[in-house]
Enzyme design. Structure first.
Site, PDB file in Angstrom:
ATOM      1  N   HIS A 129      -6.571   0.681   7.215  1.00 36.15           N
ATOM      2  CA  HIS A 129      -7.344  -0.408   7.820  1.00 36.15           C
ATOM      3  C   HIS A 129      -7.585  -0.014   9.266  1.00 36.15           C
ATOM      4  O   HIS A 129      -6.711   0.556   9.921  1.00 36.15           O
ATOM      5  CB  HIS A 129      -6.567  -1.722   7.724  1.00 36.15           C
ATOM      6  CG  HIS A 129      -7.259  -2.909   8.311  1.00 36.15           C
ATOM      7  ND1 HIS A 129      -8.618  -3.096   8.247  1.00 36.15           N
ATOM      8  CD2 HIS A 129      -6.773  -3.985   8.994  1.00 36.15           C
ATOM      9  CE1 HIS A 129      -8.943  -4.230   8.840  1.00 36.15           C
ATOM     10  NE2 HIS A 129      -7.845  -4.787   9.312  1.00 36.15           N
ATOM     11  N   GLN A 141       0.824  -1.209   0.000  1.00 37.87           N
ATOM     12  CA  GLN A 141       0.000   0.000   0.000  1.00 37.87           C
ATOM     13  C   GLN A 141       0.856   1.256   0.000  1.00 37.87           C
ATOM     14  O   GLN A 141       0.540   2.234  -0.683  1.00 37.87           O
ATOM     15  CB  GLN A 141      -0.929  -0.002   1.216  1.00 37.87           C
ATOM     16  CG  GLN A 141      -2.114  -0.934   1.110  1.00 37.87           C
ATOM     17  CD  GLN A 141      -3.166  -0.475   0.117  1.00 37.87           C
ATOM     18  OE1 GLN A 141      -3.262   0.697  -0.223  1.00 37.87           O
ATOM     19  NE2 GLN A 141      -3.962  -1.422  -0.354  1.00 37.87           N
TER      20      GLN A 141
END
Length: 339
Positions: free
Chosen positions: A108, A27
């Site tokens: 997240h 990411q």
């Protein structure tokens, strides 16, 4: 549910701030490069100095620093480290150096939802979670598209954290396809459930078990591989493109009849009850506790399961068969030398 697009985001609210991307992994490399190409001021934090990811970030044209230095220099801090590393690094290297009024982001919600990270009251906390792996986030952006993003706001002492989150999501490409607002709780619990019961745990267990049943019945491992793993991509692509009805429209009548009549015998009420149990473990924090304790013990169970998984016969057969299909290796999403 409201969906936001690029027209709803004011990138200027973030372009005037220095963004520190903490971690240049899957990411991290996607966020850093997409944000930079969207005109934002990005620095990257990595460890160790001169390590593989540090070198990759430098080669991509980023200023790279140790975490504490990056945090001191930035007002927007996006934490893109593995879940199990985030709490220790936040407490030791971020919290002591963060500027009051800063914005701390996550891709997240695990560490915020389960209270592993508890930022000070003057820190804005948001989430931008692209709904795809980092390599897809980068690839779609480069090709002119974007992966849809979720945003969530946990703390907003500055009063403009949602606007910052929208601008950040737009900068990584989410505004090209859609940005949806959720909560840290909803994102965390649905994401963990999807990974465990369907996308990763459910899918891989189904593939391996189907392979084993065919091989144990005397069929060639190569045939079992093609039928249970290789052709899964063809089905998933049809699902991805247009949903379950689209897949059923494309397959043969024989396959469709087998789908309707045999599928529910595999995924039945017992399976659904087990899914409910898995969801309960996520909701109550039981899974989070198990994973946190596992990481503190240096991941003995995970390491053993990785070894056993790599030794499964489907891996040897698959490696050999993929070597016969040269096109599979071209234009890989994952290139370990670059990302």
């Amino acid at each position: 549910m409201k969906v936001y697009y690029d027209k709803d985001a004011n990138l200027d609210i973030v372009k005037g701030k220095k963004i520190a991307v903490i971690g240049y992994g899957s990411q991290g490399h996607a966020h850093a490069n997409n944000l930079k190409e969207s005109g934002m001021d990005v620095i990257v934090a990595e460890y160790p100095k001169g390590g593989d990811n540090w070198t990759k970030a430098e080669k991509a044209g980023h200023a790279v620093m140790m975490t504490a230095d990056a945090v001191k220099a930035a007002s927007v801090i996006m934490i893109l480290l593995p879940d199990e590393m985030q709490a220790d690094i936040y407490n030791e290297q971020i919290a002591p150096h963060i500027n009051p009024g800063s914005y701390v982001g996550f891709a997240h919600g695990f560490n915020i939802h389960y209270n592993q990270i508890v930022p000070a009251e003057d820190i804005n906390v948001f989430m931008v979670a692209p709904k795809g792996p980092g390599h897809t986030v980068r690839n779609e952006y480069v090709n002119g598209g974007g992966v849809p993003c979720l945003i969530a706001i946990e703390k907003d002492p500055s009063g403009d954290t949602k606007e910052v989150a929208l601008a950040y999501a737009s900068g990584v490409g989410g505004g090209r396809s859609g940005i949806i607002e959720t909560s840290f709780r909803e994102e965390t619990e649905t994401d963990l459930f999807g990974e465990q019961a369907v996308l990763c745990g459910g899918a891989t267990a189904l593939v391996q078990t189907g392979f084993e049943v065919l091989v144990e019945a005397g069929y060639a491992p190569e045939m079992a591989y093609f039928e249970c793993l290789h052709e899964l991509k063809l089905i998933v692509d049809l699902l991805y493109e247009g949903g379950i009805a689209n897949m059923r429209y494309s397959i043969s009548n024989t396959a469709e009849f087998g789908d309707f009549t045999r599928g529910p015998r595999i995924i039945n009420e017992d399976t659904k009850d087990e899914m409910r149990q898995i969801l309960s473990e996520i909701q109550t924090g039981e899974f989070a506790r198990e994973w946190i304790l596992e990481t503190k013990a240096n991941k003995p169970v995970l390491n053993a399961l990785r070894r056993l998984g790599a030794e499964h016969p489907i891996e040897e057969v698959g490696d050999r068969l993929r070597g016969m299909m040269s096109w599979i290796g071209k234009d890989k999403l994952v290139d370990k030398t670059k990302n």
